[in-house]
Design an enzyme around this catalytic site. Structure first.
Site, PDB file in Angstrom:
ATOM      1  N   ARG A   5       0.872  -1.179   0.000  1.00 17.19           N
ATOM      2  CA  ARG A   5       0.000   0.000   0.000  1.00 17.19           C
ATOM      3  C   ARG A   5       0.907   1.226   0.000  1.00 17.19           C
ATOM      4  O   ARG A   5       2.117   1.109   0.014  1.00 17.19           O
ATOM      5  CB  ARG A   5      -1.015  -0.005   1.156  1.00 17.19           C
ATOM      6  N   GLY A   6       0.271   2.416  -0.010  1.00 14.98           N
ATOM      7  CA  GLY A   6       1.047   3.640  -0.175  1.00 14.98           C
ATOM      8  C   GLY A   6       1.131   3.932  -1.670  1.00 14.98           C
ATOM      9  O   GLY A   6       1.432   3.035  -2.474  1.00 14.98           O
ATOM     10  N   ASP A  19      -1.819  10.946  -1.891  1.00 19.27           N
ATOM     11  CA  ASP A  19      -2.192   9.969  -2.921  1.00 19.27           C
ATOM     12  C   ASP A  19      -2.542  10.627  -4.238  1.00 19.27           C
ATOM     13  O   ASP A  19      -2.581   9.971  -5.279  1.00 19.27           O
ATOM     14  CB  ASP A  19      -3.378   9.136  -2.442  1.00 19.27           C
ATOM     15  N   ASN A  36      -5.110  12.843   0.868  1.00  9.16           N
ATOM     16  CA  ASN A  36      -4.277  11.910   1.641  1.00  9.16           C
ATOM     17  C   ASN A  36      -5.186  11.155   2.621  1.00  9.16           C
ATOM     18  O   ASN A  36      -6.398  11.386   2.686  1.00  9.16           O
ATOM     19  CB  ASN A  36      -3.165  12.666   2.371  1.00  9.16           C
TER      20      ASN A  36
HETATM   21  O1  MRU Z   1      -4.404   3.410   2.364  1.00 10.42           O
HETATM   22  P1  MRU Z   1      -2.917   3.554   2.245  1.00 10.42           P
HETATM   23  O2  MRU Z   1      -2.153   2.953   3.372  1.00 10.42           O
HETATM   24  O3  MRU Z   1      -2.421   3.102   0.888  1.00 10.42           O
HETATM   25  O4  MRU Z   1      -2.703   5.129   2.325  1.00 10.42           O
HETATM   26  C1  MRU Z   1      -1.400   5.652   2.300  1.00 10.42           C
HETATM   27  C2  MRU Z   1      -1.365   7.127   2.414  1.00 10.42           C
HETATM   28  O5  MRU Z   1      -2.376   7.768   2.558  1.00 10.42           O
HETATM   29  C3  MRU Z   1      -0.033   7.778   2.232  1.00 10.42           C
HETATM   30  O6  MRU Z   1       0.047   8.927   3.006  1.00 10.42           O
HETATM   31  C4  MRU Z   1       0.127   8.154   0.756  1.00 10.42           C
HETATM   32  O7  MRU Z   1      -0.125   7.042  -0.070  1.00 10.42           O
HETATM   33  C5  MRU Z   1       1.471   8.677   0.459  1.00 10.42           C
HETATM   34  S1  MRU Z   1       2.698   7.430   0.486  1.00 10.42           S
HETATM   35  C6  MRU Z   1       4.188   8.127   0.151  1.00 10.42           C
END
Ligand code: MRU
Length: 373
Positions: free
Chosen positions: A53-54, A243, A253
């Site tokens: 994820r991320g 995101d 985000n």
């Molecule tokens: O739902 P996730 O864990 O994928 O969400 C991640 C985030 O919101 C992060 O802050 C974002 O992807 C930036 S990662 C460098």
């Protein structure tokens, strides 16, 4: 970054030369385990279930998902099918679509016999580019932390972050964490408040884990604590990831980011967003109106998973049976609340002009129709 002294990325090609290794992030912080993705379906499942994820890592995993699909069948039909399946996994992070567009551009006009090698090559490049971009974000963000450190003499710089925009969310370095790791490595005294980030607790489980592994002093706080800390002068700087950033600088985000931005604004705490350029969506302007917000399963809110005193991982229900649940994964922080965008090309104003001047080639290309649509 290192895990127990060993340099580790979040995604790699295994020694067999074709299967794709990832860290199973659903098991952290209690267990560090890796998985081998062998098919397109494995890659799509890993993104959907948040094994990976991320935003940047989702893009990198999708790129390797296309490579795995080409291994099974390099036809045009399979290329389109693979991209559609991967695109459907998660709606909010634009890095997913960006990576699929990159893969389509690299493969579409090639003979079938060349597609497999080209797919692995482009996926590897996307990973290397992400690591290099995040290092550049670190270099540009470092002076922000150093300037505060200089004002505070030897008192630690207090940084607050939300969710996990660390190296686990990227291929390496992280975005929000890159300046933090660089400052720490240079001997700047700092301390990080990591929001727990309900419902999936990426801050408590992942940010705290990776900061701890790197020796960065940190404190996990419940999501509601940031405003109180800011009112009491206990936060010098907020840095979060994102995101998707629109052409005019609105920032999407993890859910709860907007509330931190409001609290930062009310307390004159600088609020920075760290992002690699693939996270910019120049086709959208108004983030609140236009960015699709993922809604996930009720169970993520209704339950919590953790380690019992006996060392067992267990999931328990924390709300009454029958209560309704809402699980919005992301929110949008309007550009007016953003002090600056830390990118690989420097720190930008969160404005249309700021973004377009720094990334003119992306801003212009966005006006042309895009490949995966
Ligand atoms: O739902 P996730 O864990 O994928 O969400 C991640 C985030 O919101 C992060 O802050 C974002 O992807 C930036 S990662 C460098």
């Amino acid at each position: 970054m290192k895990v127990d002294g060993k340099p580790t990325r979040t995604i790699w090609v295994e020694p067999d030369g074709w299967s794709v290794g990832v860290i199973d992030q659903t098991l952290l912080p209690h267990r560090f385990a890796t998985l081998r993705l062998q098919t397109l379906d494995d890659a799509a499942h890993a993104i959907l279930t948040m094994i990976v994820r991320g935003a940047p890592l989702i893009g990198a995993a999708a790129a390797y998902g296309v490579a795995l699909a080409m291994r099974a069948d390099p036809s045009d039909e399979n290329l389109e099918r693979a991209c559609a399946a991967l695109l459907a996994t998660r709606p909010t992070a634009i890095n997913l679509k960006w990576a699929l567009d990159e893969m389509l551009a690299a493969l579409r006009n090639r003979p079938r016999g060349e597609r497999l090698a080209a797919a692995y090559a482009r996926a590897a490049e996307i990973c290397d580019e992400d690591a290099a971009i995040n290092q550049a974000i670190g270099r540009h963000g470092l002076p922000l932390i150093e300037a505060i450190a200089a004002r505070k003499n030897s008192a630690p710089v207090q940084v607050l972050t939300h969710c996990n925009a660390g190296w686990l969310a990227t291929v390496d370095w992280g975005t929000a964490t890159a300046p933090i790791y660089m400052a720490h490595d240079k001997g700047v005294q700092l301390h990080v408040f990591a929001d727990e980030t309900r419902p999936r607790n990426q801050g408590a489980s992942l940010t705290a884990w990776e900061l701890g592994k790197h020796g960065v002093p940190h404190t996990v706080i419940p999501d509601n604590t940031g405003g109180h800390l800011m009112q009491h002068g206990m936060v010098d700087l907020v840095i979060v990831g994102t995101d998707r950033v629109t052409a005019n600088g609105d920032v999407c985000n993890k859910i709860g980011t907007y509330l931190k931005a409001l609290a930062a604004h009310d307390n004159n705490v600088p609020f920075y967003v760290a992002l690699p350029s693939p996270t910019i969506d120049f086709t959208l302007a108004d983030g609140v109106a236009e960015i699709p917000i993922e809604q996930r399963a009720a169970d993520e809110v209704a339950t919590m998973t953790g380690k019992t005193a006996a060392g067992r991982i267990e999931t328990v229900r924390i709300i009454p049976d029958g209560s309704a649940v809402a699980n919005y994964g992301f929110d949008v922080t309007p550009s007016r609340l953003v002090t600056g965008l830390i990118t690989e090309r420097g720190i930008l104003k969160a404005t249309r002009e700021g973004l377009a001047a720094a990334f003119p080639e992306r801003a212009v290309a966005a006006k042309a129709p895009r490949a995966a649509e």
